[in-house]
Design an enzyme around this catalytic site. Structure first.
Site, PDB file in Angstrom:
ATOM      1  CD1 TRP A 163       0.277  -0.816   3.169  1.00 15.07           C
ATOM      2  CD2 TRP A 163      -0.100   1.190   3.192  1.00 15.07           C
ATOM      3  NE1 TRP A 163       0.601  -0.472   4.450  1.00 15.07           N
ATOM      4  CE2 TRP A 163       0.543   0.843   4.483  1.00 15.07           C
ATOM      5  CE3 TRP A 163      -0.366   2.783   2.971  1.00 15.07           C
ATOM      6  CZ2 TRP A 163       0.930   1.737   5.587  1.00 15.07           C
ATOM      7  CZ3 TRP A 163       0.250   3.575   4.034  1.00 15.07           C
ATOM      8  CH2 TRP A 163       0.721   2.931   5.249  1.00 15.07           C
ATOM      9  CG  ASP A 172      -2.890   8.885   9.486  1.00 16.68           C
ATOM     10  OD1 ASP A 172      -1.704   8.336   9.338  1.00 16.68           O
ATOM     11  OD2 ASP A 172      -3.956   8.427   9.898  1.00 16.68           O
ATOM     12  CG  HIS A 191       5.118   6.705  15.603  1.00 15.35           C
ATOM     13  ND1 HIS A 191       3.795   6.161  15.022  1.00 15.35           N
ATOM     14  CD2 HIS A 191       4.840   7.522  16.715  1.00 15.35           C
ATOM     15  CE1 HIS A 191       2.970   7.131  15.528  1.00 15.35           C
ATOM     16  NE2 HIS A 191       3.608   7.829  16.592  1.00 15.35           N
ATOM     17  CE1 TYR A 192      13.688   1.656  15.908  1.00 15.88           C
ATOM     18  CE2 TYR A 192      13.596   1.695  18.135  1.00 15.88           C
ATOM     19  CZ  TYR A 192      13.981   1.087  16.929  1.00 15.88           C
ATOM     20  OH  TYR A 192      14.848   0.116  16.952  1.00 15.88           O
ATOM     21  N   PRO A 250       8.225   2.250  14.491  1.00 14.60           N
ATOM     22  CG  PRO A 250       8.997   1.602  12.197  1.00 14.60           C
ATOM     23  CD  PRO A 250       9.573   1.606  13.705  1.00 14.60           C
ATOM     24  CB  SER A 251       2.473   1.100  12.649  1.00 14.35           C
ATOM     25  OG  SER A 251       2.368   2.082  11.608  1.00 14.35           O
ATOM     26  CE1 TYR A 258      10.815  -1.565  12.341  1.00 14.45           C
ATOM     27  CE2 TYR A 258       8.738  -3.037  11.758  1.00 14.45           C
ATOM     28  CZ  TYR A 258       9.607  -2.351  12.594  1.00 14.45           C
ATOM     29  OH  TYR A 258       9.480  -2.640  14.167  1.00 14.45           O
ATOM     30  CG  LEU A 303      12.037   7.650   7.625  1.00 14.12           C
ATOM     31  CD1 LEU A 303      12.743   7.037   8.535  1.00 14.12           C
ATOM     32  CD2 LEU A 303      13.010   8.587   7.068  1.00 14.12           C
ATOM     33  CG  HIS A 304       5.915   6.548   8.247  1.00 16.09           C
ATOM     34  ND1 HIS A 304       6.503   5.078   8.376  1.00 16.09           N
ATOM     35  CD2 HIS A 304       5.083   6.468   9.239  1.00 16.09           C
ATOM     36  CE1 HIS A 304       6.044   4.666   9.391  1.00 16.09           C
ATOM     37  NE2 HIS A 304       5.272   5.278   9.967  1.00 16.09           N
TER      38      HIS A 304
END
Lengths: 320, 320
Positions: free
Chosen positions: A158, A188, A251-252, A254-255, A257, A259-260
């Site tokens: 996606w 989002d 986020h770390y 992230p949901s 993997y 990069l966003h």
């Protein structure tokens, strides 16, 4: 209240509901027996219960009951201060004091939502899974987290669909098409774009090999500075929200993997904006500018639910 | 309802009242007249009021009253389901239905915090305002923030009352009495201690000259490590919550300029735990261990309401 056939059909399509009647007819809360607390939220003043309704022959049928105190209503406040009973003084220090009041029933209200009959899926949905914080050293990352990420086959098709304009094309707010230092900015899915109050956009970078914060070095500074600068400008232009009113962070863990970067309205308590998971992009840039290997050296904290497979890996390694 | 003389005397014996009057004597909520709502939070079920207490000669003295519904207590739920009155059915749709309950006074509770007498500053503190993020460089701190802090006369008598055992003595969970590297750990006033869900304690250090994160250097590492280690141990021992389930952090800007550290349950979305204001103590320690002057060099982000005097200072300097 009777549901409309339209609404029923929509919900069946979305959730695949059961056919057997539902909460139905004269439902009385006093028929319910509490089995256990699934979850509670002290902040929201809410409690999620697994209960059962006892039938005529004594057998129980599962239900989920959500209790939530209701917000105050301004017009009832003067009455409340006058009529509340047993104002116990709890604490007094300098100019501060604390009381506990017991309001009369007509000035007190609890909202109860009942799911009946409830399936195991409903119960799991509301169950609290214990959360622990992990303090991950660089060695932990290499020995535990990285092998775990590599062993998983997270599909991020996606994400590629967005980057390749195969999906959500009309939603793109801004793009910098540079393959190394470019990105795509989209709203989002959590944001319905009806109000600016809970504004939430995500910048997805074109480069595909950066899994997370842990992969970033000074080499990525031009990319990160583009995201910070152009992201702010695009949001100010399209939505009229100035950069100073945006919380811009990674986020770390992230949901996914790839990069966003998250852009949320600073007045909005967005889930995932807490200090144990969010890293301000401005801080990340400064850290990398001072030390290119900052994220290949330093310990990072992140939350994990006790039922997550990665948590078990840290547990097996004796790190929790 | 007025407090009982017994209760009043008990608190005086236990806590030692402050000498300078304060909320004092027989304070009754029914003496308060509501002037306006300063802010409300539907999510938190809280309301912040500007009120006044009417004196004998009819003159009003300002007060701030914070009303907040309290979280549910598990052991009272069965009673609540049995005794709540007027369970009006609000909505019914398939397996979902919603009721409104009116609980009897003994199962209902509101926490009232009173600031009396309140100054204009207290009233402004609770009024809702637009929030902006400031990115403060070390130069900004020296030229704008520090002179501003020094020009203000924030009273922190209540902090000294705790450290000197003049107030809240029986609430102390742990103390390390060392004047340089010691601290006192007390439950935060936001936590009523009835459930662990929203556990919230604060460690207040004995040293009085550390205003904030900006004053910290490697010299303070022993103190900070004591707070981290002993704070975790004391909370595990007293409340059974392990260190991995605690979010341990400092605020920048803090709400008062005497160094203190927040301990909150990681499952609790505590206000002020967002990345733009909270700094994990573990990160602070690591930053100082690598570079003693980290916080005298680096830019720090923090939120400010548009009406705050410090915001105006940054605006005048062309920094917002």
């Amino acid at each position: 209240m009777a549901e409309t056939p339209q609404l029923k059909r929509k919900r069946e399509e979305e959730e695949g509901e059961n056919e057997n009647g539902g909460a139905a007819a004269a439902f009385s809360l006093s028929d319910l027996r509490v089995r256990r607390v699934l979850r509670e939220s002290a902040r929201d003043k809410a409690m999620f219960l697994h209960a059962e309704k006892i039938g005529l022959s004594g057998e129980g049928t599962d239900a989920v009951v959500i209790l939530e105190k209701t917000p105050f209503q301004e017009e009832k406040i003067p009455d409340l201060l006058k009529k509340a009973m047993k104002a116990e003084l709890q604490m007094q220090n300098d100019i501060y004091c604390t009381f506990y009041l017991s309001p009369p029933p007509e000035l007190s209200e609890i909202k109860a939502t009942v799911v009946y009959p409830a399936t195991e899926k409903h119960i799991q949905k509301y169950l609290r899974h214990e959360v622990h914080l992990i303090r991950e050293t660089w060695e932990d990352y290499q020995n535990i987290t990285l092998p775990f990420i590599q062993s998983q086959s997270f599909s991020i098709q996606w994400v590629y669909n967005i980057l390749e304009k195969k999906a959500e094309t009309e939603r793109i707010v801004h793009e910098n098409p540079d393959p190394s230092n470019g990105f795509v900015l989209v709203p989002d899915l959590k944001w319905n774009q009806n109000q600016l109050d809970d504004l939430y956009l995500v910048a997805v970078v074109h480069r595909r090999e950066i899994k997370s914060l842990r992969d970033l070095t000074a080499e990525h500074l031009p990319l990160l500075r583009n995201v910070l600068q152009e992201g702010k400008e695009a949001i100010a232009k399209r939505f009229g929200v100035p950069g100073s009113q945006l919380r811009i962070y990674l986020h770390y863990q992230p949901s996914y993997y790839h990069l966003h970067v998250h852009f949320t309205a600073v007045g909005h308590d967005a889930p995932g904006s807490s200090v144990e998971r969010a890293h301000l992009l401005a801080d990340v840039i400064d850290n990398l500018a001072v030390d290119s290997t900052f994220y290949q050296k330093r310990a990072l904290t992140f939350p994990l639910r006790a039922d997550e497979p990665l948590f078990k890996k840290f547990q097996e390694a004796g790190k929790v």
